[in-house]
Motif scaffolding. Structure first.
Motif, PDB file in Angstrom:
ATOM      1  N   LYS A 113       0.825  -1.209   0.000  1.00 14.04           N
ATOM      2  CA  LYS A 113       0.000   0.000   0.000  1.00 14.04           C
ATOM      3  C   LYS A 113       0.865   1.267   0.000  1.00 14.04           C
ATOM      4  N   ASN A 114       1.964   1.214   0.729  1.00 11.57           N
ATOM      5  CA  ASN A 114       2.827   2.402   0.886  1.00 11.57           C
ATOM      6  C   ASN A 114       4.139   2.001   1.576  1.00 11.57           C
ATOM      7  N   THR A 115       4.940   2.968   1.894  1.00  7.62           N
ATOM      8  CA  THR A 115       6.223   2.690   2.563  1.00  7.62           C
ATOM      9  C   THR A 115       5.990   2.068   3.930  1.00  7.62           C
ATOM     10  N   SER A 116       5.065   2.659   4.683  1.00  5.45           N
ATOM     11  CA  SER A 116       4.823   2.195   6.060  1.00  5.45           C
ATOM     12  C   SER A 116       4.454   0.722   6.079  1.00  5.45           C
ATOM     13  N   GLU A 117       3.607   0.312   5.137  1.00  8.21           N
ATOM     14  CA  GLU A 117       3.221  -1.093   5.134  1.00  8.21           C
ATOM     15  C   GLU A 117       4.442  -1.971   4.864  1.00  8.21           C
ATOM     16  N   ASP A 140      14.871  10.236  11.953  1.00  8.20           N
ATOM     17  CA  ASP A 140      14.481   9.710  10.635  1.00  8.20           C
ATOM     18  C   ASP A 140      12.954   9.746  10.532  1.00  8.20           C
ATOM     19  N   HIS A 141      12.425   9.445   9.359  1.00  3.81           N
ATOM     20  CA  HIS A 141      10.977   9.542   9.173  1.00  3.81           C
ATOM     21  C   HIS A 141      10.249   8.678  10.215  1.00  3.81           C
ATOM     22  N   PRO A 142       9.230   9.223  10.861  1.00  2.43           N
ATOM     23  CA  PRO A 142       8.544   8.467  11.918  1.00  2.43           C
ATOM     24  C   PRO A 142       7.929   7.154  11.442  1.00  2.43           C
ATOM     25  N   ASN A 143       7.578   7.068  10.150  1.00  2.00           N
ATOM     26  CA  ASN A 143       6.989   5.813   9.664  1.00  2.00           C
ATOM     27  C   ASN A 143       7.990   4.670   9.702  1.00  2.00           C
ATOM     28  N   ASN A 144       9.260   5.005   9.635  1.00  2.00           N
ATOM     29  CA  ASN A 144      10.287   3.973   9.809  1.00  2.00           C
ATOM     30  C   ASN A 144      10.439   3.658  11.306  1.00  2.00           C
ATOM     31  N   LEU A 187      17.028   2.513   7.769  1.00  2.00           N
ATOM     32  CA  LEU A 187      17.135   3.968   7.573  1.00  2.00           C
ATOM     33  C   LEU A 187      16.555   4.384   6.230  1.00  2.00           C
ATOM     34  N   SER A 188      16.234   5.678   6.128  1.00  2.00           N
ATOM     35  CA  SER A 188      15.849   6.254   4.844  1.00  2.00           C
ATOM     36  C   SER A 188      17.102   6.410   4.000  1.00  2.00           C
ATOM     37  N   HIS A 189      16.968   6.228   2.700  1.00  2.00           N
ATOM     38  CA  HIS A 189      18.103   6.476   1.809  1.00  2.00           C
ATOM     39  C   HIS A 189      18.364   7.980   1.730  1.00  2.00           C
ATOM     40  N   VAL A 190      17.274   8.731   1.427  1.00  2.00           N
ATOM     41  CA  VAL A 190      17.347  10.195   1.386  1.00  2.00           C
ATOM     42  C   VAL A 190      16.390  10.730   2.440  1.00  2.00           C
ATOM     43  N   THR A 191      16.848  11.698   3.247  1.00  2.00           N
ATOM     44  CA  THR A 191      15.957  12.178   4.310  1.00  2.00           C
ATOM     45  C   THR A 191      15.028  13.267   3.789  1.00  2.00           C
ATOM     46  N   PHE A 192      13.789  13.194   4.265  1.00  2.00           N
ATOM     47  CA  PHE A 192      12.756  14.134   3.822  1.00  2.00           C
ATOM     48  C   PHE A 192      12.967  15.516   4.427  1.00  2.00           C
ATOM     49  N   HIS A 193      13.662  15.610   5.564  1.00  2.00           N
ATOM     50  CA  HIS A 193      13.704  16.864   6.319  1.00  2.00           C
ATOM     51  C   HIS A 193      14.982  17.665   6.090  1.00  2.00           C
ATOM     52  N   VAL A 216      15.820  -0.560   3.998  1.00  2.00           N
ATOM     53  CA  VAL A 216      15.930   0.804   3.465  1.00  2.00           C
ATOM     54  C   VAL A 216      14.553   1.348   3.083  1.00  2.00           C
ATOM     55  N   ASP A 217      14.277   2.549   3.573  1.00  2.00           N
ATOM     56  CA  ASP A 217      13.105   3.312   3.148  1.00  2.00           C
ATOM     57  C   ASP A 217      13.567   4.181   1.973  1.00  2.00           C
ATOM     58  N   ALA A 218      13.131   3.789   0.781  1.00  2.00           N
ATOM     59  CA  ALA A 218      13.595   4.499  -0.428  1.00  2.00           C
ATOM     60  C   ALA A 218      12.539   5.463  -0.959  1.00  2.00           C
ATOM     61  N   MET A 219      11.597   5.841  -0.098  1.00  2.00           N
ATOM     62  CA  MET A 219      10.507   6.715  -0.547  1.00  2.00           C
ATOM     63  C   MET A 219      11.028   7.968  -1.257  1.00  2.00           C
ATOM     64  N   GLN A 220      12.066   8.574  -0.680  1.00  2.00           N
ATOM     65  CA  GLN A 220      12.534   9.848  -1.249  1.00  2.00           C
ATOM     66  C   GLN A 220      13.582   9.672  -2.335  1.00  2.00           C
ATOM     67  N   SER A 221      14.085   8.466  -2.538  1.00  2.00           N
ATOM     68  CA  SER A 221      15.149   8.326  -3.546  1.00  2.00           C
ATOM     69  C   SER A 221      14.691   7.616  -4.805  1.00  2.00           C
ATOM     70  N   ALA A 239       9.122   1.335  -0.454  1.00  2.00           N
ATOM     71  CA  ALA A 239       8.875   2.699  -0.948  1.00  2.00           C
ATOM     72  C   ALA A 239       7.426   2.832  -1.361  1.00  2.00           C
ATOM     73  N   GLY A 240       6.897   4.026  -1.196  1.00  2.00           N
ATOM     74  CA  GLY A 240       5.626   4.369  -1.820  1.00  2.00           C
ATOM     75  C   GLY A 240       5.923   4.840  -3.235  1.00  2.00           C
ATOM     76  N   THR A 241       4.889   5.099  -4.010  1.00  2.00           N
ATOM     77  CA  THR A 241       5.111   5.436  -5.416  1.00  2.00           C
ATOM     78  C   THR A 241       4.647   6.853  -5.765  1.00  2.00           C
ATOM     79  N   HIS A 242       4.268   7.633  -4.755  1.00  2.00           N
ATOM     80  CA  HIS A 242       3.630   8.916  -5.075  1.00  2.00           C
ATOM     81  C   HIS A 242       4.592  10.115  -5.112  1.00  2.00           C
ATOM     82  N   LYS A 243       5.904   9.813  -5.138  1.00  2.00           N
ATOM     83  CA  LYS A 243       6.860  10.924  -5.292  1.00  2.00           C
ATOM     84  C   LYS A 243       7.651  10.647  -6.589  1.00  2.00           C
ATOM     85  N   GLY A 244       8.845  10.088  -6.464  1.00  2.00           N
ATOM     86  CA  GLY A 244       9.672   9.871  -7.658  1.00  2.00           C
ATOM     87  C   GLY A 244       9.093   8.867  -8.641  1.00  2.00           C
TER      88      GLY A 244
HETATM   89  C1  PLP Z   1      11.351   9.022   4.028  1.00  2.00           C
HETATM   90  C2  PLP Z   1       9.863   8.843   3.951  1.00  2.00           C
HETATM   91  N1  PLP Z   1       9.326   7.666   4.292  1.00  2.00           N
HETATM   92  C3  PLP Z   1       7.999   7.469   4.224  1.00  2.00           C
HETATM   93  C4  PLP Z   1       7.141   8.469   3.818  1.00  2.00           C
HETATM   94  C5  PLP Z   1       5.679   8.257   3.714  1.00  2.00           C
HETATM   95  O1  PLP Z   1       5.271   6.992   4.120  1.00  2.00           O
HETATM   96  P1  PLP Z   1       4.046   6.296   3.401  1.00  2.00           P
HETATM   97  O2  PLP Z   1       4.469   5.937   2.014  1.00  2.00           O
HETATM   98  O3  PLP Z   1       3.777   5.118   4.240  1.00  2.00           O
HETATM   99  O4  PLP Z   1       2.904   7.252   3.421  1.00  2.00           O
HETATM  100  C6  PLP Z   1       7.674   9.716   3.468  1.00  2.00           C
HETATM  101  C7  PLP Z   1       6.834  10.861   3.027  1.00  2.00           C
HETATM  102  O5  PLP Z   1       5.749  10.826   2.583  1.00  2.00           O
HETATM  103  C8  PLP Z   1       9.061   9.893   3.534  1.00  2.00           C
HETATM  104  O6  PLP Z   1       9.600  11.069   3.195  1.00  2.00           O
END
Ligand code: PLP
Length: 422
Positions: A113-117, A140-144, A187-193, A216-221, A239-244
């Motif tokens: 469904k998304n990165t968190s899942e 790091d991203h709280p979802n991780n 860890l996230s590959h690329v940090t969102f913050h 690896v959380d690759a959401m941002q990379s 990774a989720g698919t709604h960015k890159g």
């Molecule tokens: C590093 C990172 N991980 C995860 C998410 C989002 O998590 P999810 O795909 O579960 O909504 C984001 C931002 O949306 C993010 O920047």
């Protein structure tokens, strides 16, 4: 636009004196996407005609080809109530494209469904006992973080390695926190913050040597930095698919390295089973799960988004992820140069290789977020300031316009005290 920055505006990148740190980091070997191709890419993203879109790290604007894929899915649904075998065949074709993207095998890819899942699947699949520990990066991203913190109720220890926003995580960052009971580094590959690009190569090597799973959380990379899961020794990538990856929210991709058979799913559905019952009657005496990553794919997936993803990957591959990375890095060089001229700092690292497409400007969110919105500039408020994120459709003109908007903002009374204007 007056000023040094205007004079130095390169169509091809060149040096101006005196050399700033951005220039020192600049590489003449990193050209932008060629003009003709860039115009074609830009045509794909109608949002570029409406506003200055610098927020792809928040969510992607939709491309025409992605909209067309969604539209044809809807048409098929209207006209045939769903040609499901065709749709399912396309899921498998998309799985092949996703696998190619990561240098993985299709059998190593599950749709989620998304990165968190994906991260929660990993956290519940790795065999962990009370007293084992997992090491994460502080902030790091709280979802991780939450996916692993949830294991504290089973006696698993979660350790946080501190890291300044302008540095990147390397093997050295983790080493002091690793001991014989460390089972996972995540860890996230690329940090969102802050836009840091962590050293996955070195961290992967350390994990391999110590027999630690690297998650690896690759959401941002994903889609903006080439990712080779094998070369990086990644055990699990989510990774989720709604960015890159350019599609609407609601679809994730999960890589699980072949051979990690001890990783077992916490949930089961027929799709996870090695021998799914042809008569749709569950067999309590045959609970064998699949060996491939599909053991982590539960029931129907987000079919419209999978179709959209197929079109999105075609669009991304028509430019190439390596070319997209060079493009956003070159624009990042220009952005840093323009910010230097205005005396505005960034939160994250400035070194090439440590940054990519995310730049958080040290401008107070309370005043600047509204100011950018009023000027049709789409950016995100972040922990340390205003986040500007670059994508394949952004141009030199976009950066110039942004710098011009900031310059004008700094000149107004409200912001005058924030930074020095030359
Ligand atoms: C590093 C990172 N991980 C995860 C998410 C989002 O998590 P999810 O795909 O579960 O909504 C984001 C931002 O949306 C993010 O920047």
């Amino acid at each position: 636009m007056p000023s040094r920055f205007r004079q130095s505006r390169p169509h091809r990148i060149h040096r101006i004196a005196p050399a700033s740190r951005a220039e020192e980091n600049r590489s003449e070997t990193s050209p932008m996407i060629p003009t003709e191709k860039l115009s074609a890419v830009r045509e794909q993203f109608p949002v570029t005609r409406r506003q200055l879109y610098l927020d792809s790290a928040h969510q992607t604007p939709l491309a025409m080809s992605v909209r067309d894929a969604l539209a044809s899915f809807l048409t098929e649904g209207f006209e045939t109530a769903g040609p499901k075998p065709v749709w399912l065949r396309r899921v498998e074709e998309t799985r092949v494209s996703v696998a190619r993207f990561f240098n993985a095998a299709p059998s190593e890819i599950a749709f989620t469904k998304n990165t968190s899942e994906g991260l929660n699947i990993a956290a519940n699949a790795v065999p962990l006992e009370a007293g084992d520990n997992v090491v994460l990066i502080e902030g790091d991203h709280p979802n991780n973080a939450y996916a692993w913190l949830n294991l504290k109720r089973n006696g698993v220890e979660v350790r946080f390695a501190p890291l300044p926003d302008d540095e990147i995580a390397t093997a050295t960052t983790f080493e002091p926190y690793i001991d014989a009971r460390t089972k996972v580094v995540s860890l996230s590959h690329v940090t969102f913050h802050a836009g840091q690009v962590h050293d996955l190569m070195g961290i992967g090597k350390l994990c391999k040597e110590r027999g630690i799973y690297l998650v690896v959380d690759a959401m941002q990379s994903v889609g903006v930095i080439p990712l080779d899961v094998k070369a990086l020794n990644i055990s699990v990538l989510a990774a989720g698919t709604h960015k890159g990856l350019l599609v609407p929210q609601g679809l994730g991709v999960l890589y699980i390295a072949d051979g990690l058979d001890e990783l077992q799913p916490a949930y089961l559905a027929m799709s996870s089973m090695a021998n799914p019952p042809a008569d749709y009657v569950a067999r309590p005496d045959d609970m064998a799960v699949r060996k491939d990553a599909l053991r982590f794919e539960f029931g129907n997936v987000n079919l419209p988004d999978v179709h959209a993803l197929s079109a999105a990957i075609d669009l991304i591959q028509s430019v190439g992820v390596a070319a997209i990375q060079k493009h956003v890095l070159a624009l990042g060089d220009l952005l840093l140069e323009g910010l230097d001229a205005l005396g505005v700092s960034v939160v994250g690292p400035r070194e090439r290789g440590w940054r990519n497409h995310i730049y958080v400007l040290q401008l107070p969110v309370e005043t600047w977020a509204d100011y950018f919105a009023r000027n049709d500039v789409r950016v995100s408020p972040e922990r340390g300031g205003i986040r500007v994120s670059l994508a394949m459709f952004n141009t030199v003109d976009d950066i110039e316009r942004l710098i011009g908007v900031i310059r004008a903002g700094l000149k107004t009374n409200a912001f005058a005290a924030i930074a020095h204007i030359d």
